[in-house]
Design an enzyme around this catalytic site. Structure first.
Site, mmCIF file in Angstrom:
data_model
loop_
_atom_site.group_PDB
_atom_site.id
_atom_site.type_symbol
_atom_site.label_atom_id
_atom_site.label_comp_id
_atom_site.label_asym_id
_atom_site.label_seq_id
_atom_site.Cartn_x
_atom_site.Cartn_y
_atom_site.Cartn_z
ATOM 1 N N ASN A 1 3.005 2.473 -3.073
ATOM 2 C CA ASN A 1 1.968 3.228 -2.380
ATOM 3 C C ASN A 1 1.584 4.475 -3.167
ATOM 4 O OD1 ASN A 1 2.304 1.324 -0.390
ATOM 5 N ND2 ASN A 1 3.618 2.617 0.886
ATOM 6 N N ASP B 1 0.089 6.976 -1.492
ATOM 7 C CA ASP B 1 0.010 8.078 -0.514
ATOM 8 C C ASP B 1 1.268 8.936 -0.612
ATOM 9 O OD1 ASP B 1 0.825 5.482 1.711
ATOM 10 O OD2 ASP B 1 2.146 7.213 1.419
ATOM 11 N N HIS C 1 2.977 3.140 -8.953
ATOM 12 C CA HIS C 1 1.535 2.953 -9.105
ATOM 13 C C HIS C 1 0.777 4.262 -8.995
ATOM 14 C CE1 HIS C 1 1.999 -1.547 -7.951
ATOM 15 N NE2 HIS C 1 2.329 -1.318 -9.197
ATOM 16 N N CYS D 1 -6.800 13.636 -16.537
ATOM 17 C CA CYS D 1 -8.002 13.863 -17.365
ATOM 18 C C CYS D 1 -7.943 12.938 -18.574
ATOM 19 C CB CYS D 1 -8.061 15.325 -17.845
ATOM 20 S SG CYS D 1 -9.439 15.603 -19.011
ATOM 21 N N LEU E 1 6.276 -7.504 8.155
ATOM 22 C CA LEU E 1 5.711 -7.995 9.415
ATOM 23 C C LEU E 1 5.806 -9.513 9.473
ATOM 24 C CD1 LEU E 1 4.364 -6.745 11.896
ATOM 25 C CD2 LEU E 1 2.137 -7.174 10.832
HETATM 26 C C1 BV8 Z 1 0.859 -4.770 -15.348
HETATM 27 C C2 BV8 Z 1 -2.585 1.230 -6.989
HETATM 28 C C3 BV8 Z 1 1.758 -4.956 -17.558
HETATM 29 C C4 BV8 Z 1 -4.062 1.481 -6.878
HETATM 30 C C5 BV8 Z 1 -2.219 -1.177 -7.180
HETATM 31 C C6 BV8 Z 1 -4.582 -9.929 -15.732
HETATM 32 C C7 BV8 Z 1 -4.717 -8.772 -16.469
HETATM 33 C C8 BV8 Z 1 -3.794 -7.743 -16.405
HETATM 34 C C9 BV8 Z 1 -2.718 -7.861 -15.541
HETATM 35 C C10 BV8 Z 1 -2.619 -8.994 -14.791
HETATM 36 C C11 BV8 Z 1 -3.513 -10.045 -14.873
HETATM 37 N N1 BV8 Z 1 -3.120 -11.046 -14.019
HETATM 38 C C12 BV8 Z 1 -1.993 -10.640 -13.380
HETATM 39 C C13 BV8 Z 1 -1.686 -9.414 -13.849
HETATM 40 C C14 BV8 Z 1 -0.605 -8.577 -13.430
HETATM 41 C C15 BV8 Z 1 -1.179 -7.709 -12.314
HETATM 42 C C16 BV8 Z 1 -1.001 -8.492 -11.023
HETATM 43 O O1 BV8 Z 1 0.112 -8.598 -10.548
HETATM 44 N N2 BV8 Z 1 -2.116 -9.016 -10.471
HETATM 45 C C17 BV8 Z 1 -2.023 -9.769 -9.230
HETATM 46 C C18 BV8 Z 1 -3.351 -9.655 -8.477
HETATM 47 C C19 BV8 Z 1 -1.657 -11.214 -9.566
HETATM 48 N N3 BV8 Z 1 -0.419 -6.492 -12.314
HETATM 49 C C20 BV8 Z 1 -0.856 -5.423 -13.016
HETATM 50 O O2 BV8 Z 1 -1.913 -5.354 -13.597
HETATM 51 C C21 BV8 Z 1 0.149 -4.285 -13.076
HETATM 52 N N4 BV8 Z 1 0.348 -3.901 -14.443
HETATM 53 O O3 BV8 Z 1 1.104 -5.932 -15.120
HETATM 54 O O4 BV8 Z 1 1.049 -4.168 -16.598
HETATM 55 C C22 BV8 Z 1 3.212 -4.661 -17.422
HETATM 56 C C23 BV8 Z 1 4.039 -5.547 -16.721
HETATM 57 C C24 BV8 Z 1 5.392 -5.264 -16.623
HETATM 58 C C25 BV8 Z 1 5.920 -4.110 -17.203
HETATM 59 C C26 BV8 Z 1 5.055 -3.251 -17.871
HETATM 60 C C27 BV8 Z 1 3.705 -3.520 -17.986
HETATM 61 C C28 BV8 Z 1 -0.368 -3.070 -12.313
HETATM 62 C C29 BV8 Z 1 -0.640 -3.440 -10.874
HETATM 63 C C30 BV8 Z 1 -0.911 -2.173 -10.058
HETATM 64 C C31 BV8 Z 1 -2.243 -2.259 -9.350
HETATM 65 N N5 BV8 Z 1 -2.378 -1.119 -8.464
HETATM 66 N N6 BV8 Z 1 -2.285 -0.073 -6.406
HETATM 67 C C32 BV8 Z 1 -4.504 1.565 -5.445
HETATM 68 O O5 BV8 Z 1 -3.663 1.643 -4.527
HETATM 69 O O6 BV8 Z 1 -5.736 1.587 -5.266
HETATM 70 S S1 BV8 Z 1 -1.905 -2.659 -6.460
HETATM 71 C C33 BV8 Z 1 -1.689 -2.551 -4.774
HETATM 72 O O7 BV8 Z 1 -1.529 -3.869 -4.267
HETATM 73 C C34 BV8 Z 1 -0.406 -1.886 -4.360
HETATM 74 O O8 BV8 Z 1 -0.060 -0.798 -5.135
HETATM 75 C C35 BV8 Z 1 0.639 -2.951 -4.403
HETATM 76 O O9 BV8 Z 1 1.290 -2.989 -5.656
HETATM 77 C C36 BV8 Z 1 -0.176 -4.199 -4.336
HETATM 78 C C37 BV8 Z 1 0.287 -5.022 -3.174
HETATM 79 O O10 BV8 Z 1 0.068 -4.270 -2.083
HETATM 80 P P1 BV8 Z 1 1.140 -4.200 -0.900
HETATM 81 O O11 BV8 Z 1 1.728 -2.849 -0.923
HETATM 82 O O12 BV8 Z 1 2.103 -5.343 -0.952
HETATM 83 O O13 BV8 Z 1 0.152 -4.346 0.311
HETATM 84 P P2 BV8 Z 1 -0.446 -5.682 0.922
HETATM 85 O O14 BV8 Z 1 -1.587 -5.311 1.800
HETATM 86 O O15 BV8 Z 1 -0.664 -6.700 -0.147
HETATM 87 O O16 BV8 Z 1 0.749 -6.193 1.841
HETATM 88 C C38 BV8 Z 1 1.160 -5.388 2.926
HETATM 89 C C39 BV8 Z 1 2.339 -6.082 3.558
HETATM 90 O O17 BV8 Z 1 2.767 -5.287 4.673
HETATM 91 C C40 BV8 Z 1 1.958 -7.452 4.109
HETATM 92 O O18 BV8 Z 1 2.948 -8.381 3.729
HETATM 93 C C41 BV8 Z 1 1.966 -7.248 5.634
HETATM 94 O O19 BV8 Z 1 2.475 -8.384 6.308
HETATM 95 C C42 BV8 Z 1 2.931 -6.086 5.790
HETATM 96 N N7 BV8 Z 1 2.653 -5.248 6.958
HETATM 97 C C43 BV8 Z 1 1.451 -4.943 7.513
HETATM 98 N N8 BV8 Z 1 1.647 -4.143 8.578
HETATM 99 C C44 BV8 Z 1 2.989 -3.917 8.676
HETATM 100 C C45 BV8 Z 1 3.627 -4.617 7.643
HETATM 101 N N9 BV8 Z 1 4.958 -4.622 7.480
HETATM 102 C C46 BV8 Z 1 5.691 -3.890 8.356
HETATM 103 N N10 BV8 Z 1 5.149 -3.188 9.374
HETATM 104 C C47 BV8 Z 1 3.808 -3.185 9.565
HETATM 105 N N11 BV8 Z 1 3.288 -2.478 10.582
#
Ligand code: BV8
Length: 232
Positions: A91, A93, A108, A116, A202
């Site tokens: 997160n 936040d 993240h 900058c 969840l």
């Molecule tokens: C990387 C910050 C190399 C910004 C985020 C092509 C090109 C380049 C990279 C890639 C590519 N293809 C794949 C990749 C890798 C890519 C990736 O994984 N893509 C995905 C789409 C497949 N990753 C990257 O690019 C990362 N960098 O790979 O660099 C490297 C690798 C290893 C080591 C060194 C270098 C960077 C990714 C970061 C992106 N930035 N956020 C912003 O916030 O705007 S991503 C963002 O989504 C979050 O930060 C988090 O990481 C991600 C998932 O979000 P979640 O937190 O899980 O939230 P979500 O809504 O998905 O799920 C919520 C969960 O809560 C649900 O399960 C729900 O059921 C539950 N829930 C809901 N309510 C409740 C609850 N649980 C409990 N109680 C409740 N009340």
């Protein structure tokens, strides 16, 4: 006892901050490839600033919930016993900090900080960002961006995170869909090392099958229950 906790948007959901992949989630209303990539920022910085300005204001208006406070309690009580909580969050936040957590690894980045692109300076920034704003350090405009990790960028603190994961006695993922790497790969790494793993969410995540144990329900109920159990 050393606990590695990975949190995601689900831990902030009951504080009113949107998650990404729920039915009305952020990525269903906004295109992550246009708003959460360096290319998207280069193409339309004003749109990206507007997206993050909205979320920064939402965060300022939100308050930590019982899940955040329970993790602060876990950190305090583990340290009092010579143990440790390594709190790694996806997160951007500041609700963990506002609940009193003293050490939070924002892999993240943080929406309340700005970077900058001209001089590389990072600083706290709680106001709106805009294209025309000049960097207070180098004086140049057009280079200020949210200090968050976008898709395709390298997450922060990976060395420290991997070292902490390898020496943990328990890995717990809280409120994350397990859909973004490298964070989503932490459970597999822990499993390879024989470290007990637990999913607190969840509903089952994309990597639910890799966890040894699971606890499903809203974080404000499941996290305090988990902390009570861990602290005996
Ligand atoms: C990387 C910050 C190399 C910004 C985020 C092509 C090109 C380049 C990279 C890639 C590519 N293809 C794949 C990749 C890798 C890519 C990736 O994984 N893509 C995905 C789409 C497949 N990753 C990257 O690019 C990362 N960098 O790979 O660099 C490297 C690798 C290893 C080591 C060194 C270098 C960077 C990714 C970061 C992106 N930035 N956020 C912003 O916030 O705007 S991503 C963002 O989504 C979050 O930060 C988090 O990481 C991600 C998932 O979000 P979640 O937190 O899980 O939230 P979500 O809504 O998905 O799920 C919520 C969960 O809560 C649900 O399960 C729900 O059921 C539950 N829930 C809901 N309510 C409740 C609850 N649980 C409990 N109680 C409740 N009340």
């Amino acid at each position: 006892m050393k606990v590695f906790a990975l949190t995601g948007a689900g831990v902030s959901a009951e504080s009113g901050l949107g998650t990404f992949r729920s039915v009305d989630g952020l990525w269903s209303r906004f295109d992550p490839m246009r708003l959460a990539t360096p290319e998207g920022f280069a193409a339309d910085p004003a749109a990206v600033h507007e997206f993050y300005n909205l979320r920064r204001r939402n965060m300022a208006a939100a308050a930590p919930n019982a899940a955040h406070f329970a993790l602060t309690e876990l950190e305090t009580r583990l340290e009092a016993r010579g143990g440790e909580l390594f709190l790694c969050t996806q997160n951007i936040d500041d609700l963990h900090e506002r609940a009193g957590s003293r050490r939070v690894w924002h892999m993240h980045g943080e929406i309340a900080r700005a970077l900058c692109l001209h001089c590389g300076t990072r600083r706290d920034w709680r106001e709106d960002l805009a294209v025309g704003l000049a960097c207070p350090r180098c004086g140049r405009a057009g280079g200020l961006r949210p200090d968050v990790v976008w898709f395709g960028e390298v997450p922060y603190g990976m060395e420290e995170i991997e070292a902490a994961l390898e020496t943990a006695d328990l890995f717990v993922a809280i409120g994350t869909s397990g859909s973004v790497y490298p964070a989503a790969g932490f459970v597999a790494r822990a499993g390879d090392l024989g470290i007990p793993t637990m999913e607190v969410n969840l509903e089952p995540s994309d990597v639910a099958g890799l966890f040894g144990e699971s606890l499903y329900g809203p974080a404000t109920e499941t996290v305090p229950a988990l902390v009570a159990r861990l602290l005996g």
